[in-house]
Design an enzyme around this catalytic site. Structure first.
Site, PDB file in Angstrom:
ATOM      1  N   LYS B  78      13.875  97.459  96.557  1.00 47.32           N
ATOM      2  CA  LYS B  78      14.934  96.511  96.917  1.00 47.32           C
ATOM      3  C   LYS B  78      15.702  97.067  98.113  1.00 47.32           C
ATOM      4  O   LYS B  78      16.039  98.252  98.136  1.00 47.32           O
ATOM      5  CB  LYS B  78      15.875  96.310  95.722  1.00 47.32           C
ATOM      6  N   SER B 158      20.122  88.815  92.191  1.00 47.15           N
ATOM      7  CA  SER B 158      19.910  89.129  93.587  1.00 47.15           C
ATOM      8  C   SER B 158      18.576  89.808  93.887  1.00 47.15           C
ATOM      9  O   SER B 158      18.117  89.785  95.017  1.00 47.15           O
ATOM     10  CB  SER B 158      21.028  90.030  94.076  1.00 47.15           C
ATOM     11  N   SER B 182      21.297  90.770  87.954  1.00 48.13           N
ATOM     12  CA  SER B 182      20.461  90.690  89.153  1.00 48.13           C
ATOM     13  C   SER B 182      19.038  91.218  88.994  1.00 48.13           C
ATOM     14  O   SER B 182      18.214  91.033  89.896  1.00 48.13           O
ATOM     15  CB  SER B 182      21.132  91.429  90.311  1.00 48.13           C
TER      16      SER B 182
END
Lengths: 485, 491
Positions: B78, B158, B182
């Site tokens: 990420k 996210s 997330s």
């Protein structure tokens, strides 16, 4: 000691509280491993944490925590075994994170006391409100480029102890005494070097005034970042006078932050109320509360040195010194140690006199500190011994001391080399007296005729003859005998 | 050889160990898949050359018997984790050109175990969002589509890029971060396993902060076993993070015994919210039935403060974010827009550098912390947070794990909710309570909606009890026998 401002409407008293930022002596910053040396190349002591790079996290430096506890103990203050770091949010280019990590609601040290040593040996207690740990900001430099500012982050993140007093002081002198005493204590403790000119101690003064007899506090103004004891005292005096003038001309004082300009001798507003920051404090979620136990505190307490107040008490009881002499001698630990070395096995009052009037004067003139004194405590002690055993007179001793200051030699050598030993044989003294009397028959008859005061002149002449070495007591006695009609 | 990207992480690991294929072959396969699926926009930065170089090293290490636990396994990272020498953006314009000279602890742990970074995955800007539409680099498309509807769907957020990349077999696994859901919510939307560890289990050092008291890194994988393997490497005490727990990391993979007989599973009544999607309610019931069938005891529990969790979260998280994001000021790195004065430069830089959602949260947070409102909002929220945490403590007195849905809906269409922040925030209604309490949670893909979209079930356990979490999740996974995207004819 009272300090009152005479106004047209009567007398006013000034109310003073001080906030002192003291830089913690440590090898690393409060939340990073960067070094903290003074005077390093700009931005040479900055870690990723100090520069607030993305993803960086603070980790508390335990040495700084210990130093804060130590200082709290030195201020006879309550140590909070649980304290919390908070973020104080505001934007400035020299504050890389956009917030300063400080302590807000729960500081590491709570209430304490500090004893002021005032002139004439008086003392007075001032309350300490709190001591908290916080990070220093970096430094903005605005004068190196016409349109740009330069930022030095070397100080960014350096540990500061903010010591906040209660509004207990009533004169500029007390404020000065407070700063000197606080500096003395942190130096004894080794927690801050107290060098105001290097910025390792900085003072904000909160000043308000009120008519004598009025209770309660009026609006205060904060004078920021004053960097000498003298300027703090001057700034307070000017600010108090300004308040009185404003009140007496029917005006109001608004709470604000001001700067002191020593060259103009005035304070002026730093930022207006409209620009006042809403700092937005909240507990720092990157740091756990600081928690320790009694054992930790006691272990630090066990290593505390004898502090100035205790030392002063001891000097008064053990050595019979006056409060004033004792308080002067204990300001610096090094001075106190020096004095104790000199006084060991000797007349302590004589030792105190020599240190306070002669040594301090000489060091001042040379501009050196006691640790660099050309006269060692051992040599000064020997000098006092030479007086005590009548080897030299007190007057000669002053000359010997001058030579010691200049050449650093021990007094015995100097007395030997320069032949300054006191003449204590009656023979040579009598011979010198006879000579002077023979050379000045008119003075002898004047004396015998009743001009008693001429005795001093005769002493001087004989001393001249003997190179000042005649034992003064003996000389006086013999002279009186011989001059007697 | 069949497509290596079809293998889950554990199988690929075993295949590498046996020498069935090389790390270079495995990496090439994933890089190929990354190329094929580039239209999903799952990656912000691809590092194929670095990946191949690392794969060669991995093969070398393996032949010299120096293989780490993840030697040669290609992962998506990420883009909230700082990676040394690789552009790190947090999906924000304000970090333009930021290449950190340091590596986050989590990714350093993965690296040390031999894992290979093949790229930095897309996300909501600064991890703020539940659909991946707030990324400066554009939204990610969910690899799944509704039956007979070609419109692209959001992957959730996210960690949407990581979820999409794992679901579409563009990497063997990925890292995510979970602040209020997330990891778990996008895992549910993309039909993968997403796990948020106990707060303090993984170091936050080098991970770009959103809300410090909530942020936690975690694994995103196609199976529960992979999740356990990845977490074992990511986790561990880090003296550089004051909130990192100084405790040993258990062997999570070993916890997957498949046996949950006698375990007590709590079902919180408060999660059966008004108007709960019928399919999701049914799946939840199905989950209960599976666990019962496996020998668990199912117990009704109460988490009375659940309804306050979302509002509490949307005070605490923005408050911390408003402070954490203050460092993006144009002074030291990233974007700078020149201005007349220092304040002007700040304003212009931050106006240009932050997207709307980030600005919205900074404004909310600044307001919540401002003088006069602090007590009413932030302090009150912290108190409610305590109550929510106490609810769980009380509940775990009587149960070993809690089963809930992961998200209130399946993946929705791009743009469907982007004008309605409140509707968007509701995506996290089931994940946020555990975040506030710092508990570990996992989303396991458990079924498909009538439209053919993945639905997830969430399991929670008490702090530091990831072993039970994985154990129950493994049983749930087996019972659900979720087909996965590859079996759906994609990938």
């Amino acid at each position: 000691m009272s300090f009152l401002i005479k106004g047209e409407t009567g007398d006013w008293e000034v109310v003073i509280g001080l906030e002192v930022h003291a830089q913690v002596i440590s090898n690393a910053k409060l939340f990073s491993g960067s070094p903290t040396d003074f005077g390093a190349e700009p931005n040479s002591q900055v870690s990723f944490v100090d520069a607030a790079m993305p993803g960086m996290l603070p980790v508390v430096n335990e040495v700084c925590v210990e130093q804060a506890v130590r200082t709290g103990l030195g201020l006879k203050a309550h140590i909070n075994k649980r304290s919390v770091f908070a973020r104080k949010n505001y934007f400035y280019a020299d504050l890389p994170q956009g917030y300063q990590i400080s302590q807000f609601e729960l500081p590491i040290v709570g209430e304490g006391t500090l004893v002021l040593d005032l002139p004439e040996g008086e003392t007075r207690e001032v309350g300490i409100e709190r001591l908290h740990l916080e990070q220093d900001a970096g430094k903005s430099i605005h004068d190196l480029h016409p349109s740009k500012s330069f930022i030095d982050l070397n100080r960014s993140g350096v540990a500061l102890m903010e010591v906040v007093s209660k509004p207990d002081m009533r004169s500029p002198e007390e404020a000065g005494a407070y700063l000197r005493k606080l500096r003395s204590i942190v130096r004894y403790l080794g927690t801050c070097d107290g060098n105001m000119d290097e910025g390792s101690m900085r003072c904000d003064a909160n000043v308000s005034v009120r008519p004598v007899g009025e209770d309660g506090l009026r609006t205060r103004c904060e004078i920021k970042n004053v960097n000498s004891v003298r300027f703090v005292m001057q700034a307070i005096e000017h600010e108090a006078r300004r308040h009185v003038d404003v009140y007496e001309s029917g005006g109001e004082i608004t709470q604000e932050t001001r700067l002191y300009d020593p060259s103009k001798g005035e304070t002026r507003p730093m930022r207006s109320k409209e620009m006042a920051h809403d700092y937005r404090y909240f507990p720092d979620p990157d740091l756990l509360p600081l928690v320790f136990d009694d054992a930790y505190v006691e272990q630090i307490r066990a290593t505390l040195p004898e502090l100035p107040d205790e030392k002063k008490e001891r000097f008064m009881t053990d050595f019979g010194l006056t409060p004033y002499d004792a308080s002067v001698l204990v300001v610096e630990r090094e001075t106190a140690n020096y004095f104790e070395d000199v006084a060991k096995g000797r007349d302590a009052k004589a030792a105190a006199n020599w240190v306070i009037s002669n040594l301090f004067g000489a060091l001042n003139k040379k501009g050196v500190s006691i640790t660099d004194s050309p006269v060692t405590a051992e040599n000064l002690g020997k000098l006092i011994d030479l007086i005590t055993d009548n080897t030299i007179s007190g007057r000669i001793a002053k000359d010997v001391f001058e030579i010691m200051v200049e050449e650093g030699k021990d007094p015995e050598t100097i007395v030997e080399e320069k032949g300054l030993k006191q003449i204590t044989d009656t023979g040579p003294i009598e011979a010198a007296i006879d000579q002077v009397m023979a050379d000045n028959p008119d003075k002898v008859s004047d004396y015998r005729g009743g001009k008693d005061k001429l005795i001093g002149w005769f002493v001087g002449q004989v001393m001249k003859q003997t190179g000042g070495k005649a034992n003064p007591g003996m000389l006086n006695e013999l002279l009186k005998k011989k001059l007697a009609p | 050889m069949s497509d290596l990207t079809k293998l889950d992480l554990a199988t690929a690991r075993d295949g590498l160990a046996k020498g069935d294929f090389s790390a270079v072959e495995l990496t090439q396969a994933y890089l190929k898949s990354m190329e094929v699926h580039r239209d999903l926009n799952a990656f912000i930065t691809e590092v194929p050359e670095l990946a191949i170089e690392r794969a060669k090293e991995a093969d070398h290490n393996r032949t010299h018997k120096q293989a780490g636990v993840l030697e040669g396994i290609p992962l998506g990272i990420k883009d909230l984790f700082c990676t040394e020498g690789i552009l790190t953006t947090a999906a924000s314009h304000i970090l333009d050109g930021f290449t950190p000279p340091y590596e986050s602890t989590v990714t350093a742990n993965l690296k040390a175990a031999g894992a290979i970074t093949i790229g930095k995955t897309n996300l909501d800007e600064f991890a703020m969002g539940s659909s991946n539409e707030t990324s400066y680099y554009g939204g990610v498309h969910n690899p799944w589509k509704k039956h007979g509807d070609p419109r692209p769907l959001v992957p959730g957020g996210s960690s949407g890029g990581s979820a999409a990349a794992v679901a579409a077999h563009m990497c063997a696994g990925a890292t995510g971060t979970d602040t209020g859901g997330s990891i778990r919510q996008p895992a549910a939307f993309c039909g993968i396993v997403g796990m948020k560890p106990t707060y303090g289990r993984c170091s936050r050092w080098g991970t770009i902060a959103f809300a410090s008291s909530l942020d936690q890194a975690g694994p995103m994988t196609r199976t529960v076993r992979d999740s356990a393997i990845l977490l074992s490497v990511m986790a561990g005490h880090d003296p550089k993070d004051s909130t990192s727990a100084d405790m040993p990391v258990p062997d999570f993979e070993a916890a997957l015994s498949g046996d949950i007989k006698g375990l007590r599973i709590g079902i919180p009544a408060e999660y059966r919210i008004d108007g709960l999607n019928a399919e999701i309610a049914a799946l939840w019931d199905q989950g209960i039935a599976w666990l019962k069938a496996a020998g668990a005891e199912v117990i009704d529990i109460a988490l009375p403060h659940t309804k306050y969790a979302l509002p509490t979260y949307y005070i605490v998280a923005p408050a911390e974010a408003s402070s954490n994001l203050a460092r993006y000021d144009g002074v030291r790195f990233g974007l700078r827009v020149e201005g007349e004065t220092l304040d002007d430069m700040y304003s212009k830089t931050r106006a240009a550098g932050f997207g709307d959602e980030v600005k919205r949260r900074i404004m909310i947070g600044t307001y919540a912390l401002s003088a006069g409102y602090y007590d009413a909002y932030y302090l009150k929220a912290q108190k409610v947070r305590q109550l929510i945490a106490q609810d769980f403590v009380a509940a775990f007195d009587g149960v070993d794990a809690i089963l809930t849905p992961t998200a209130p809906t399946s993946a929705f269409a791009l743009g469907e909710k982007s004008d309605d922040p409140i509707a968007m925030y509701l995506n996290d209604v089931f994940t946020v309570p555990a975040s506030l309490a710092g508990l570990p949670g996992i989303s396991v893909p458990a079924g498909l909606s009538s439209e053919g979209l993945p639905l997830g079930l969430q399991l929670l356990t008490k702090r530091w009890d990831e072993e039970t979490l994985f154990r129950v999740a493994g049983v749930l996974e087996d019972a659900a026998a979720f087909p996965g995207l590859a079996a759906n004819g994609e990938g």
